[in-house]
Structures are given as C-alpha cells and as structure tokens.
Design a protein around this motif. Sequence first.
Motif, mmCIF file in Angstrom:
data_model
loop_
_atom_site.group_PDB
_atom_site.id
_atom_site.type_symbol
_atom_site.label_atom_id
_atom_site.label_comp_id
_atom_site.label_asym_id
_atom_site.label_seq_id
_atom_site.Cartn_x
_atom_site.Cartn_y
_atom_site.Cartn_z
ATOM 1 N N ILE A 83 0.857 -1.184 0.000
ATOM 2 C CA ILE A 83 0.000 0.000 0.000
ATOM 3 C C ILE A 83 0.890 1.230 0.000
ATOM 4 O O ILE A 83 1.849 1.308 0.768
ATOM 5 C CB ILE A 83 -0.905 0.017 1.242
ATOM 6 C CG1 ILE A 83 -1.983 -1.036 1.095
ATOM 7 C CG2 ILE A 83 -1.510 1.394 1.460
ATOM 8 C CD1 ILE A 83 -2.921 -1.109 2.259
ATOM 9 N N ILE A 84 0.555 2.161 -0.869
ATOM 10 C CA ILE A 84 1.248 3.451 -0.881
ATOM 11 C C ILE A 84 0.243 4.499 -0.444
ATOM 12 O O ILE A 84 -0.793 4.695 -1.083
ATOM 13 C CB ILE A 84 1.798 3.792 -2.275
ATOM 14 C CG1 ILE A 84 2.776 2.708 -2.735
ATOM 15 C CG2 ILE A 84 2.460 5.169 -2.260
ATOM 16 C CD1 ILE A 84 3.258 2.873 -4.159
ATOM 17 N N GLU A 85 0.557 5.141 0.641
ATOM 18 C CA GLU A 85 -0.294 6.218 1.152
ATOM 19 C C GLU A 85 0.426 7.527 0.871
ATOM 20 O O GLU A 85 1.618 7.669 1.161
ATOM 21 C CB GLU A 85 -0.524 6.032 2.653
ATOM 22 C CG GLU A 85 -1.562 6.930 3.234
ATOM 23 C CD GLU A 85 -2.975 6.635 2.736
ATOM 24 O OE1 GLU A 85 -3.843 7.482 2.975
ATOM 25 O OE2 GLU A 85 -3.225 5.586 2.114
ATOM 26 N N CYS A 104 -1.475 0.498 10.057
ATOM 27 C CA CYS A 104 -0.141 -0.129 9.968
ATOM 28 C C CYS A 104 0.100 -1.073 11.147
ATOM 29 O O CYS A 104 0.616 -2.181 10.965
ATOM 30 C CB CYS A 104 0.944 0.935 9.907
ATOM 31 S SG CYS A 104 0.886 1.951 8.418
ATOM 32 N N LYS A 105 -0.283 -0.657 12.332
ATOM 33 C CA LYS A 105 -0.089 -1.490 13.528
ATOM 34 C C LYS A 105 -0.982 -2.724 13.507
ATOM 35 O O LYS A 105 -0.561 -3.820 13.841
ATOM 36 C CB LYS A 105 -0.371 -0.681 14.793
ATOM 37 C CG LYS A 105 0.694 0.335 15.112
ATOM 38 C CD LYS A 105 0.315 1.136 16.342
ATOM 39 C CE LYS A 105 1.277 2.288 16.542
ATOM 40 N NZ LYS A 105 0.851 3.182 17.607
ATOM 41 N N TYR A 112 2.376 -4.277 3.469
ATOM 42 C CA TYR A 112 3.629 -3.525 3.539
ATOM 43 C C TYR A 112 3.258 -2.094 3.187
ATOM 44 O O TYR A 112 2.731 -1.828 2.102
ATOM 45 C CB TYR A 112 4.642 -4.088 2.543
ATOM 46 C CG TYR A 112 5.957 -3.357 2.546
ATOM 47 C CD1 TYR A 112 6.910 -3.622 3.529
ATOM 48 C CD2 TYR A 112 6.253 -2.405 1.577
ATOM 49 C CE1 TYR A 112 8.118 -2.954 3.541
ATOM 50 C CE2 TYR A 112 7.461 -1.736 1.585
ATOM 51 C CZ TYR A 112 8.382 -2.013 2.563
ATOM 52 O OH TYR A 112 9.585 -1.350 2.588
ATOM 53 N N THR A 113 3.482 -1.176 4.106
ATOM 54 C CA THR A 113 2.985 0.183 3.951
ATOM 55 C C THR A 113 4.113 1.170 3.674
ATOM 56 O O THR A 113 5.140 1.166 4.345
ATOM 57 C CB THR A 113 2.222 0.626 5.209
ATOM 58 O OG1 THR A 113 3.045 0.429 6.357
ATOM 59 C CG2 THR A 113 0.939 -0.186 5.371
ATOM 60 N N LEU A 122 7.561 14.815 5.866
ATOM 61 C CA LEU A 122 8.071 13.579 6.466
ATOM 62 C C LEU A 122 8.861 13.850 7.736
ATOM 63 O O LEU A 122 8.857 13.044 8.658
ATOM 64 C CB LEU A 122 8.959 12.815 5.471
ATOM 65 C CG LEU A 122 8.239 12.046 4.381
ATOM 66 C CD1 LEU A 122 9.247 11.393 3.454
ATOM 67 C CD2 LEU A 122 7.301 11.005 4.957
ATOM 68 N N GLU A 123 9.528 14.989 7.782
ATOM 69 C CA GLU A 123 10.347 15.319 8.953
ATOM 70 C C GLU A 123 9.512 15.486 10.215
ATOM 71 O O GLU A 123 10.017 15.315 11.313
ATOM 72 C CB GLU A 123 11.171 16.577 8.676
ATOM 73 C CG GLU A 123 12.270 16.332 7.659
ATOM 74 C CD GLU A 123 13.004 17.595 7.244
ATOM 75 O OE1 GLU A 123 12.582 18.713 7.636
ATOM 76 O OE2 GLU A 123 13.996 17.464 6.503
ATOM 77 N N SER A 124 8.231 15.789 10.073
ATOM 78 C CA SER A 124 7.382 15.986 11.250
ATOM 79 C C SER A 124 6.555 14.748 11.600
ATOM 80 O O SER A 124 5.714 14.801 12.479
ATOM 81 C CB SER A 124 6.463 17.191 11.031
ATOM 82 O OG SER A 124 5.664 16.987 9.905
ATOM 83 N N ILE A 125 6.833 13.627 10.949
ATOM 84 C CA ILE A 125 6.082 12.394 11.190
ATOM 85 C C ILE A 125 7.007 11.362 11.821
ATOM 86 O O ILE A 125 8.121 11.147 11.337
ATOM 87 C CB ILE A 125 5.508 11.852 9.865
ATOM 88 C CG1 ILE A 125 4.509 12.873 9.308
ATOM 89 C CG2 ILE A 125 4.849 10.500 10.067
ATOM 90 C CD1 ILE A 125 4.079 12.599 7.908
ATOM 91 N N PRO A 126 6.578 10.716 12.892
ATOM 92 C CA PRO A 126 7.433 9.700 13.530
ATOM 93 C C PRO A 126 7.853 8.614 12.541
ATOM 94 O O PRO A 126 7.060 8.184 11.701
ATOM 95 C CB PRO A 126 6.532 9.120 14.629
ATOM 96 C CG PRO A 126 5.490 10.157 14.863
ATOM 97 C CD PRO A 126 5.298 10.875 13.561
ATOM 98 N N LYS A 127 9.094 8.165 12.629
ATOM 99 C CA LYS A 127 9.647 7.200 11.685
ATOM 100 C C LYS A 127 9.004 5.828 11.788
ATOM 101 O O LYS A 127 9.005 5.070 10.836
ATOM 102 C CB LYS A 127 11.150 7.098 11.868
ATOM 103 C CG LYS A 127 11.842 8.360 11.437
ATOM 104 C CD LYS A 127 13.332 8.262 11.494
ATOM 105 C CE LYS A 127 13.890 9.582 10.997
ATOM 106 N NZ LYS A 127 15.289 9.708 11.103
ATOM 107 N N ARG A 128 8.456 5.458 12.906
ATOM 108 C CA ARG A 128 7.902 4.113 13.096
ATOM 109 C C ARG A 128 6.437 3.981 12.691
ATOM 110 O O ARG A 128 5.818 2.964 12.962
ATOM 111 C CB ARG A 128 8.064 3.691 14.549
ATOM 112 C CG ARG A 128 9.504 3.533 14.937
ATOM 113 C CD ARG A 128 9.633 2.998 16.329
ATOM 114 N NE ARG A 128 10.917 3.402 16.855
ATOM 115 C CZ ARG A 128 11.194 3.519 18.114
ATOM 116 N NH1 ARG A 128 10.271 3.273 19.007
ATOM 117 N NH2 ARG A 128 12.382 3.893 18.500
ATOM 118 N N VAL A 129 5.895 4.986 12.056
ATOM 119 C CA VAL A 129 4.480 4.951 11.676
ATOM 120 C C VAL A 129 4.193 3.818 10.695
ATOM 121 O O VAL A 129 3.184 3.137 10.796
ATOM 122 C CB VAL A 129 4.043 6.307 11.079
ATOM 123 C CG1 VAL A 129 2.713 6.210 10.375
ATOM 124 C CG2 VAL A 129 3.979 7.363 12.157
#
Length: 154
Positions: A83-85, A104-105, A112-113, A122-129
């Motif tokens: 999936i591409i969001e 995602c969780k 696979y997201t 992207l810099e303001s979004i947590p990397k583990r999302v």
Amino acid sequence: MQAKSKGVQVRFAPSHGTLGSRSGHQVRTITERAICDWLTERGIAHRHASEVVIVRAASNRSPLLFVPDIILTKKNKNGKTIIIETLHNFSPKRGGLKTFSAFCKQYGDRYYTVLVAKKANLESIPKRVCDARVELENLSGLAKRLNVAIKPTS
C-alpha cells in the motif's frame, strides 16, 4: 463530513472533484497523481481507493474506515500486499495520519505500507508509523522500497 452507521465512524474526505492521471486513473491529490504516473511509467500495476478496512484508531477504540490511496496488484517478496499512502498536506488535527498509523499497527502482518510525502512533511512524522517512508522529491527511493519488478523507463 462524518456519518455514523452501525457503530462505524465514517469520514469523508472533502472533495473538490477528482484529478486525472496520465493513465486515466482518478486520483484525489496531486501527490497521488505523481505517484500514479510514476508507477504507470514503470509498468507497475496498481489501483486507487479500491479497498476499505476497519481500524480502531481512536482513544476509545471506536472503529474508523481506512481507504488506502494506492494498492499494488503484485505482492512483495514476503507475500504482503503493498500500500502506498500519499500525504499531500500534513494536518495533525484531521486525523488521517492517526488512522493510517493504526492501520499499519493492526494489519502489518498482511500489508507492507509506504508513506510518500514531501521531505518537509516527512520530517514531522514519527519514523515508526509505517514500513517505509519516501520523499516525493526523490522517487528513486520508492523503487528500492517496493521490491517488485520495474520496467525500465525510456
């Protein structure tokens, strides 16, 4: 706009119409159109907003509907649906990222997201999302993340 039906909270994205891509697919944002065109140029079969998944994203665990932007037809080497969001504008108050993160969780064993957005967003979004993050300004990174056969571009 929101509607409730049988305990499921439905959020409708405000629409000012849909955009067309070069492949003829109807997309919702210019970011989604850029990804659609990129996938089409490389011969990667995909569809848009074609599945609806119920997730539990709210703090009270009430159900929400998640509609992925783009779903690839072929699965990755681990047998997961890709999936591409796309994130065109980042607005923490609108809840889209919270729903995507919950998806995602809850469904990470089947999907696979990949999140594609401008570098500044992207810099303001947590990397583990999600499983992978790709900058819209550098789509060559998307080819590496997808791990599917890609037709060379001319």
